[in-house]
Enzyme design. Structure first.
Site, mmCIF file in Angstrom:
data_model
loop_
_atom_site.group_PDB
_atom_site.id
_atom_site.type_symbol
_atom_site.label_atom_id
_atom_site.label_comp_id
_atom_site.label_asym_id
_atom_site.label_seq_id
_atom_site.Cartn_x
_atom_site.Cartn_y
_atom_site.Cartn_z
ATOM 1 N N CYS A 1 30.637 32.887 35.794
ATOM 2 C CA CYS A 1 31.568 32.261 36.414
ATOM 3 C C CYS A 1 31.604 30.882 36.595
ATOM 4 C CB CYS A 1 31.506 32.795 38.016
ATOM 5 S SG CYS A 1 29.586 32.942 38.746
ATOM 6 N N HIS B 1 33.037 29.174 44.317
ATOM 7 C CA HIS B 1 32.118 28.409 43.956
ATOM 8 C C HIS B 1 32.452 26.990 44.096
ATOM 9 C CE1 HIS B 1 29.804 31.949 43.349
ATOM 10 N NE2 HIS B 1 29.519 31.798 41.992
#
Length: 345
Positions: free
Chosen positions: A137, A250
Site C-alpha cells: 500500500c 496512510h
C-alpha cells in the site's frame, strides 16, 4: 498488448479470495461501482467465514470455503487473503487457467511476476504468466508521485517516513482501535490482542519483522518494490514506517533528492496532471492533506510541496491515500481493467 495476455472477451467468471476481509469487501464494492463485466462472482474465504452473506448488485451471495474445486472455470482470481494463503492456492489457480492478481507480498519480488501500478508501469503487464502482483500500500502511494517527477529529472535519493493507519493491519485491527480508544476514555488500561501494542492514543514503529539490517520488513518492501516498479534497481531509498492511531488511510512525508534542482512550479504542474493524484493545500490557513480527506476516495492527495532548505536539489512533500482503496483493492481492479479486451481496441 498481445491478446494472449488479456482476459477473455465476454462477461467474466470472477472469484475474490479473502472476501471477508477489509480489502476483500472493498474489492466487492469496487467491482460493482466500476461496472466490471461479470457473469458470475464467487466469494471465497476460510471455513471460519463460510456461510457469511454479502451483497453484490442487489443479489445476496454466500461466502464459500476455498477448496481445490473453487477455481475451476474461473477467469479471474482477485486474491487478498495473505501471503500464506496465496502461496497455498497459487498452483491450483494457475493450473485452472485463471489469471491471479495477488494483493499479498508472496510473489512481488519474483523476476517473472510483474509488480504493477497501472498509472506508472502498465507496459510490464505484457510479461505476466498468469500471475500479477499488487504492490504494498505505501509503495503504491509513493510510486504515483515519484514516477511523473523522475520522468522530468532523475531521482538520486528518497527519504520517506510513513504514518500507517490501523486499516493496514486489517478489519480486526480497526475494530480493536475503536474498542481500545473507548477503554482509554473510560479510564481503563488497554490491552491489544490484534497488534503487539495498543494503538489507542499511541503510536509505534511498524510491527513487521526486523531484518538483519535493522530495517523492518515493511520498510524493505518500500525499498525493493519501488525499485522494481520504477525499473531502477540501484535507486537509493530509505524508509521509516510507523503505525498511528488512525482508522483508515496512510500518510507519508517524502524528501526527494534529484540530480539537479527541480523548479517547484514545474513539480506542481506535473503532479496536478498526474493520473491518480490531486493537489490539496492551503498555505494561508496551514491546511494540507489529512487521512479524512482521502478516506473512501480514489485519488491520493499531495500538498506542502516545498524546497528542502538543506539541499538545493531536493523537494519535500506530504501525501495521504486510502490504504484499502488505492493502496490495495482499487489498484487490483485497475490492473484487471487494463487486461479487458475492450481497452485495447
Amino acid at each position: 498488448m498481445d491478446p494472449q495476455f488479456l482476459l477473455p472477451e465476454r462477461p467474466l467468471t470472477v472469484a475474490i479470495l479473502g472476501s471477508s476481509g477489509a480489502v476483500g469487501k472493498e474489492l466487492l464494492a469496487l467491482l460493482e461501482e466500476r461496472s466490471f463485466p461479470i457473469d458470475k462472482l464467487t466469494l471465497l474465504a476460510s471455513h471460519r467465514s463460510a456461510g457469511e452473506i454479502q451483497n453484490f448488485c442487489g443479489t445476496e451471495l454466500k461466502v464459500e470455503e476455498t477448496t481445490q474445486e473453487s477455481f475451476k472455470n474461473v477467469d479471474l482470481i482477485l486474491a487478498s487473503a495473505g501471503s500464506s494463503i496465496s502461496r497455498k492456492w497459487k498452483d491450483a489457480i494457475l493450473s485452472s487457467g485463471a489469471l491471479m492478481i495477488d494483493n499479498s507480498s508472496a510473489f512481488r519480488m519474483e523476476n517473472d511476476v510483474p509488480l504493477i501500478v497501472p498509472e506508472v508501469n502498465p507496459d510490464d503487464l505484457s510479461k505476466h504468466k498468469g500471475l500479477i502482483a499488487n504492490p504494498n500500500c505505501t509503495t503504491i502511494l509513493l510510486a504515483l508521485v515519484l514516477a511523473p517527477l523522475t520522468r522530468r529529472i532523475p531521482i538520486k535519493r528518497i527519504v520517506v517516513s510513513t504514518y500507517q493507519s490501523a486499516s493496514g493491519a486489517g478489519a480486526m485491527a480497526m475494530e480493536e482501535l475503536k474498542k481500545l480508544s473507548q477503554e482509554v476514555l473510560d479510564g481503563l488500561t488497554p490491552k491489544s490482542k490484534v497488534l503487539p501494542y495498543s494503538l489507542a492514543y499511541n503510536l509505534f514503529l511498524h510491527n513487521s519483522p526486523l531484518q538483519s539490517n535493522n530495517y523492518c520488513e515493511e520498510e524493505m518492501k518500500m525499498v525493493n518494490e519501488t525499485r522494481k516498479i520504477l525499473g531502477d534497481p540501484s535507486l537509493s531509498l530509505t524508509a521509516t514506517c510507523v503505525r498511528v492511531p488512525v482508522f483508515r488511510a496512510h500518510s507519508e512525508a517524502v524528501n526527494i533528492e534529484f540530480t539537479q534542482p527541480f523548479p517547484i512550479k514545474e513539480a506542481y504542474e506535473i503532479l496536478e496532471s498526474a493520473p491518480g493524484v490531486e493537489i490539496l493545500e492551503d498555505f494561508e490557513n496551514n491546511r494540507f492533506p489529512m487521512p479524512l480527506d482521502v478516506t473512501g476516495r480514489d485519488p491520493i492527495s499531495v500538498g506542502r510541496i516545498r524546497q528542502d532548505i538543506s539541499n538545493p536539489n531536493a523537494l519535500e512533500l506530504w501525501l495521504c491515500g486510502d490504504q484499502i482503496r488505492k493502496g490495495a483493492a482499487l489498484n487490483a481492479v485497475q490492473i484487471a481493467e487494463l487486461l479487458l479486451p475492450k481497452n485495447h481496441e
